[in-house]
Every structure is written in structure tokens, then in C-alpha cells.
Design an enzyme around this catalytic site. Sequence first.
Site, short mmCIF file in Angstrom:
data_model
loop_
_atom_site.label_atom_id
_atom_site.label_comp_id
_atom_site.label_asym_id
_atom_site.label_seq_id
_atom_site.Cartn_x
_atom_site.Cartn_y
_atom_site.Cartn_z
N PHE A 53 -2.66 -33.99 4.20
CA PHE A 53 -3.63 -33.28 5.02
C PHE A 53 -4.02 -34.04 6.29
CE2 PHE A 53 -4.17 -30.84 1.10
CZ PHE A 53 -4.01 -29.57 1.64
N GLU A 54 -3.83 -35.34 6.32
CA GLU A 54 -4.12 -36.10 7.54
C GLU A 54 -2.96 -36.07 8.54
OE1 GLU A 54 -6.70 -37.41 8.88
OE2 GLU A 54 -8.10 -37.32 7.22
N SER A 55 -1.72 -36.20 8.06
CA SER A 55 -0.60 -36.35 9.00
C SER A 55 0.64 -35.53 8.65
CB SER A 55 -0.19 -37.82 9.06
OG SER A 55 0.41 -38.21 7.82
N THR A 126 -11.33 -35.24 5.43
CA THR A 126 -10.21 -34.42 4.97
C THR A 126 -10.03 -34.55 3.46
OG1 THR A 126 -9.13 -34.72 7.09
CG2 THR A 126 -7.75 -33.98 5.29
#
Length: 146
Positions: A53-55, A126
Amino acid sequence: MKASVVLSLLGYLVVPSGAYILGRCTVAKKLHDGGLDYFEGYSLENWVCLAYFESKFNPMAIYENTREGYTGFGLFQMRGSDWCGDHGRNRCHMSCSALLNPNLEKTIKCAKTIVKGKEGMGAWPTWSRYCQYSDTLARWLDGCKL
């Protein structure tokens, strides 16, 4: 008709130039080998979920959030103003470019520093939004050989 459908589907598969996307199981293995499984009580599934979800599993991702005034670096999008670089607090004691290496060694080291803080994984909004209360975390390791 078939050609346009095929071309449309191919458009979704093309990775932008400069992107370096790791596979889900590759990320899981690197994080596991780096000692993140149950580090500070957080399962490996939580870390893999966060990375997605971050990258989207891109260890070289750089995201400039102009609305909130920060730049995120690497797999976990660590904020340059707090965790890396010359112009902030640099709590991880490293350059932000060190967080962009696909071997993830510095990324894991910095993640351990962050999660030891009072917020734990809650330091990443996140994670709180998409991973913390998920009842499907096990799917992040499905089929992975660690």
C-alpha cells in the site's frame, strides 16, 4: 475488437520507465531474512501489506506529497523530513537515496527504528487504514516460500 482489448490489457501491464517492482514473495523473503517477522510484535504479513500500500512493492519509489509537504522514499515511503537526509531530523542516520536500494538492507534498518517508536506501525497511516484491522492478512504470504 480483440486487438483493442489486448492493447488495453497490455497498457495495464506496462511498468513506467525507471520503476523497479519486486514480486510479493520476493518482498516477503527479503523482509523475513531482514528480521522483520514479528519484530516488535508485528507479523510479516503486516509488513508485506504495508509495502504494497505504500509503494506497490517498488523499492525505488519516491513520492512528493505537496499537500502535506513531505517526500516519501522507498518501499515503505519513509518521510525525508523525519527519517533520512540532510535537511530534517534524520532519525535513521542515512541518506534518503540509501532507502532506494532493492536489496532493502537500509530500508529494513530504518523500518526497525521507526517501529520501535511509540506509534509502532501506526507511524504509517497507510498501515492503520489498510492493514491493521484486516482479516485477510494471511493472503500476503500465500504461496511464498520463506
